[in-house]
Enzyme design. Sequence first.
Site, PDB file in Angstrom:
ATOM      1  N   ASP A   7       0.725  -3.744   6.435  1.00 37.40           N
ATOM      2  CA  ASP A   7      -0.502  -3.822   5.646  1.00 37.40           C
ATOM      3  C   ASP A   7      -1.041  -5.263   5.705  1.00 37.40           C
ATOM      4  O   ASP A   7      -0.284  -6.195   6.005  1.00 37.40           O
ATOM      5  CB  ASP A   7      -0.141  -3.410   4.208  1.00 37.40           C
ATOM      6  CG  ASP A   7      -1.310  -3.514   3.255  1.00 37.40           C
ATOM      7  OD1 ASP A   7      -2.444  -3.197   3.647  1.00 37.40           O
ATOM      8  OD2 ASP A   7      -1.062  -3.911   2.094  1.00 37.40           O
ATOM      9  N   ASP A   9      -3.806  -6.856   3.170  1.00 37.68           N
ATOM     10  CA  ASP A   9      -4.029  -7.469   1.851  1.00 37.68           C
ATOM     11  C   ASP A   9      -2.769  -7.427   0.989  1.00 37.68           C
ATOM     12  O   ASP A   9      -2.170  -6.374   0.799  1.00 37.68           O
ATOM     13  CB  ASP A   9      -5.161  -6.749   1.112  1.00 37.68           C
ATOM     14  CG  ASP A   9      -6.461  -6.816   1.892  1.00 37.68           C
ATOM     15  OD1 ASP A   9      -6.754  -7.884   2.447  1.00 37.68           O
ATOM     16  OD2 ASP A   9      -7.178  -5.792   1.950  1.00 37.68           O
ATOM     17  N   ASP A 116       2.227  -3.475  -0.006  1.00 39.65           N
ATOM     18  CA  ASP A 116       2.442  -3.921  -1.389  1.00 39.65           C
ATOM     19  C   ASP A 116       2.002  -2.884  -2.422  1.00 39.65           C
ATOM     20  O   ASP A 116       2.298  -3.045  -3.602  1.00 39.65           O
ATOM     21  CB  ASP A 116       1.709  -5.250  -1.645  1.00 39.65           C
ATOM     22  CG  ASP A 116       0.205  -5.119  -1.506  1.00 39.65           C
ATOM     23  OD1 ASP A 116      -0.245  -4.397  -0.585  1.00 39.65           O
ATOM     24  OD2 ASP A 116      -0.529  -5.720  -2.304  1.00 39.65           O
TER      25      ASP A 116
HETATM   26 MG   LIG Z   1      -2.133  -4.243   0.324  1.00 38.78          MG
END
Ligand SMILES: [Mg+2]
Length: 151
Positions: A7, A9, A116
């Site tokens: 990922d 961000d 995240d």
């Molecule tokens: Mg993310």
Amino acid sequence: MKIIYIDLDGVVADFEKGRIAHPMSSVSPYIGRPDKLPGLYENLEPISNAIESVNQLLSNSDFDVYFLSTAPWDNPEAWMHKRLWVAKYFDEKLIRKRLILSHHKQLLKGDFLIDDRKFNGASEFQGKWIHFGSDLFPDWISVLKYLNNIK
Ligand SMILES: [Mg+2]
């Protein structure tokens, strides 16, 4: 070869820092909609250790590495800025055509997803979801340690 999706961000790009620093982050209509902030994605700083860690994975022949990120549907420039961002921070030869933007991460085939957040299919990913920022995987050091012990 294990397929790893990473990922952007909150894992490689510091979205939170960029959001707080953006001059329009507390102006209507962007309050609560930081994903719509103009130019936000283009100027994000990397998360600490992220670039070196991803480079380690990219140059490891045991792993086939892709970025798997979601770009906001209503902010088309974000799609372009994510493409430009990875080219800015990584060697073009290593990451060329390895950016996947999707709202349905669970549809991708692979062994690991480093993400995240649980959204956009991350928690339903068929391989192992490495929950970046969690107690088990608080940072890149813990992620690399885990992946290097796989094989
Ligand atoms: Mg993310």
